[in-house]
Scaffold this motif. Structure first.
Motif, short mmCIF file in Angstrom:
data_model
loop_
_atom_site.label_atom_id
_atom_site.label_comp_id
_atom_site.label_asym_id
_atom_site.label_seq_id
_atom_site.Cartn_x
_atom_site.Cartn_y
_atom_site.Cartn_z
N TYR A 166 107.80 123.10 44.53
CA TYR A 166 108.80 122.77 43.51
C TYR A 166 108.43 121.53 42.70
O TYR A 166 109.25 121.03 41.94
CB TYR A 166 110.17 122.58 44.16
CG TYR A 166 110.86 123.89 44.46
CD1 TYR A 166 111.78 124.45 43.57
CD2 TYR A 166 110.56 124.61 45.62
CE1 TYR A 166 112.39 125.66 43.83
CE2 TYR A 166 111.18 125.83 45.89
CZ TYR A 166 112.09 126.35 45.00
OH TYR A 166 112.68 127.56 45.25
N HIS A 167 107.21 121.06 42.86
CA HIS A 167 106.74 119.97 42.01
C HIS A 167 105.21 119.92 42.01
O HIS A 167 104.56 120.46 42.89
CB HIS A 167 107.32 118.62 42.47
CG HIS A 167 106.86 118.18 43.82
ND1 HIS A 167 107.50 118.57 44.99
CD2 HIS A 167 105.83 117.39 44.22
CE1 HIS A 167 106.88 118.03 46.03
NE2 HIS A 167 105.86 117.31 45.59
N THR A 168 104.68 119.31 40.96
CA THR A 168 103.24 119.05 40.86
C THR A 168 103.09 117.54 40.68
O THR A 168 104.06 116.80 40.79
CB THR A 168 102.62 119.79 39.67
OG1 THR A 168 103.14 119.23 38.44
CG2 THR A 168 102.94 121.27 39.71
N SER A 169 101.90 117.10 40.36
CA SER A 169 101.71 115.67 40.12
C SER A 169 102.35 115.23 38.81
O SER A 169 102.64 114.05 38.62
CB SER A 169 100.21 115.33 40.10
OG SER A 169 99.57 116.01 39.03
N ARG A 170 102.63 116.20 37.91
CA ARG A 170 103.14 115.86 36.58
C ARG A 170 104.56 116.33 36.32
O ARG A 170 105.23 115.80 35.43
CB ARG A 170 102.21 116.44 35.51
CG ARG A 170 100.81 115.88 35.55
CD ARG A 170 99.92 116.57 34.54
NE ARG A 170 100.39 116.40 33.18
CZ ARG A 170 100.17 115.32 32.44
NH1 ARG A 170 99.52 114.29 32.97
NH2 ARG A 170 100.61 115.24 31.21
N TYR A 171 105.01 117.35 37.03
CA TYR A 171 106.34 117.91 36.75
C TYR A 171 107.10 118.18 38.04
O TYR A 171 106.52 118.51 39.07
CB TYR A 171 106.23 119.22 35.96
CG TYR A 171 105.66 119.04 34.57
CD1 TYR A 171 106.42 118.48 33.55
CD2 TYR A 171 104.35 119.43 34.29
CE1 TYR A 171 105.89 118.30 32.28
CE2 TYR A 171 103.81 119.26 33.03
CZ TYR A 171 104.59 118.69 32.02
OH TYR A 171 104.06 118.51 30.77
N ILE A 172 108.43 118.04 37.95
CA ILE A 172 109.33 118.42 39.03
C ILE A 172 110.13 119.61 38.53
O ILE A 172 110.79 119.53 37.50
CB ILE A 172 110.27 117.27 39.42
CG1 ILE A 172 109.46 116.05 39.89
CG2 ILE A 172 111.22 117.71 40.53
CD1 ILE A 172 110.32 114.83 40.21
#
Length: 299
Positions: A166-172
């Motif tokens: 449900y998240h990456t390093s750039r977006y939640i």
């Protein structure tokens, strides 16, 4: 002249051969369709890794999630998603693909090489304020962008930190997030159709990205990535001759790439529990103080 018995025997033989041929064709068709799904999953996975490894390209390419079916289409067999997972009997299983294994291996190698060279989210960015009430709470709807790029955000959603999909390093990816924008209609090709983009909590371990056109309310588009769901729409519009982008950044189409929205989502409860996410730092214009985490995230 053939007797009745001989004729019946001849017809029986022909029917048997026809059935065997049919079974053989069905098997070939299923094999080709399976190979096509795996190929699409490899393509989606590769594009996702390119965007993650080269974030500066995120505005130019998108995850071509053609393997994601429209909501009103169903198939009896399992289908692969953009992460190289096969959905069978409601459970996600790895796709047996040597190419995906090679892509993952190459991705990890390049990731190690490029550590420290990627867009550093710790570089302070200017704050883009969102409308707030007297108590400091964000007022909805939020309007960002101008002209054809204007987006209205009705809800920021909530934080789901576990699982990490449900998240990456750039977006939640916040389930409950909802925004809308005007774009050409798939049915008529004319402008003025309102598309509502949403992030839903999936039944498995991944979020579901859904976009619904106002003139097709019963036929929402769904995919395993924000870029993938919008790619479905852009492909249909392009096929109809509409003047639209052939590729687009999913976060941009949703409104998630706007710095004001980024900051607002970072300030939601439990944002600090998203282990892979890198908090964006902000440059306060009045005193130059760098701000990165909401007070609820500080220990």
């Amino acid at each position: 002249m053939m007797s009745f018995r001989e004729t019946a025997s001849d017809l029986t033989t022909k029917v048997k051969l026809a059935l065997e041929k049919r079974d053989e064709l069905i098997k070939q068709y299923q094999n080709i369709r399976s190979e096509l799904r795996i190929s699409k999953a490899e393509n989606d996975h590769l594009l996702d890794m390119i965007v993650e490894t080269f974030p500066e390209m995120g505005q130019d390419i998108s995850s071509c999630s053609s393997s994601d079916e429209y909501a009103w289409q169903t198939e009896d067999e399992g289908s692969e998603d953009a992460k190289g997972l096969s959905l069978r009997n409601g459970k996600r299983e790895p796709v047996d693909s040597p190419m995906l294994s090679l892509l993952n291996s190459t991705h990890m190698t390049k990731r190690r090489r490029r550590q420290g060279k990627r867009d550093d989210r710790k570089d302070p960015k200017p704050i883009e304020p969102l409308p707030r009430d007297a108590d400091g709470h964000i007022t909805f709807p939020i309007t960002i962008g101008r002209g054809p790029d204007q987006i209205e955000i009705q809800d920021l959603g909530r934080i789901v930190w576990d699982p990490e999909t449900y998240h990456t390093s750039r977006y939640i990816w916040t389930p409950g997030f909802r925004s809308s924008r005007v774009y050409p209609s798939i049915k008529t090709g004319e402008s003025g159709c309102v598309y509502t983009s949403e992030i839903l909590e999936g039944n498995g371990d991944m979020p579901v990205f859904q976009v619904t056109a106002s003139d097709m309310p019963g036929k929402p588009f769904r995919a395993s990535s924000s870029s993938g769901v919008w790619k479905q729409i852009l492909d249909l519009l392009t096929a109809k001759g509409a003047t639209v982008k052939t590729h687009a950044s999913g976060p941009q189409m949703y409104g998630l790439s706007h710095l004001g929205v980024t900051k607002a989502i970072q300030e939601l409860d439990n944002a600090n529990k998203c282990s892979k996410y890198i908090m964006q730092r902000w440059a306060e214009p009045d005193n130059g103080v760098l701000y990165s985490e909401p007070e609820s995230a500080r220990e």
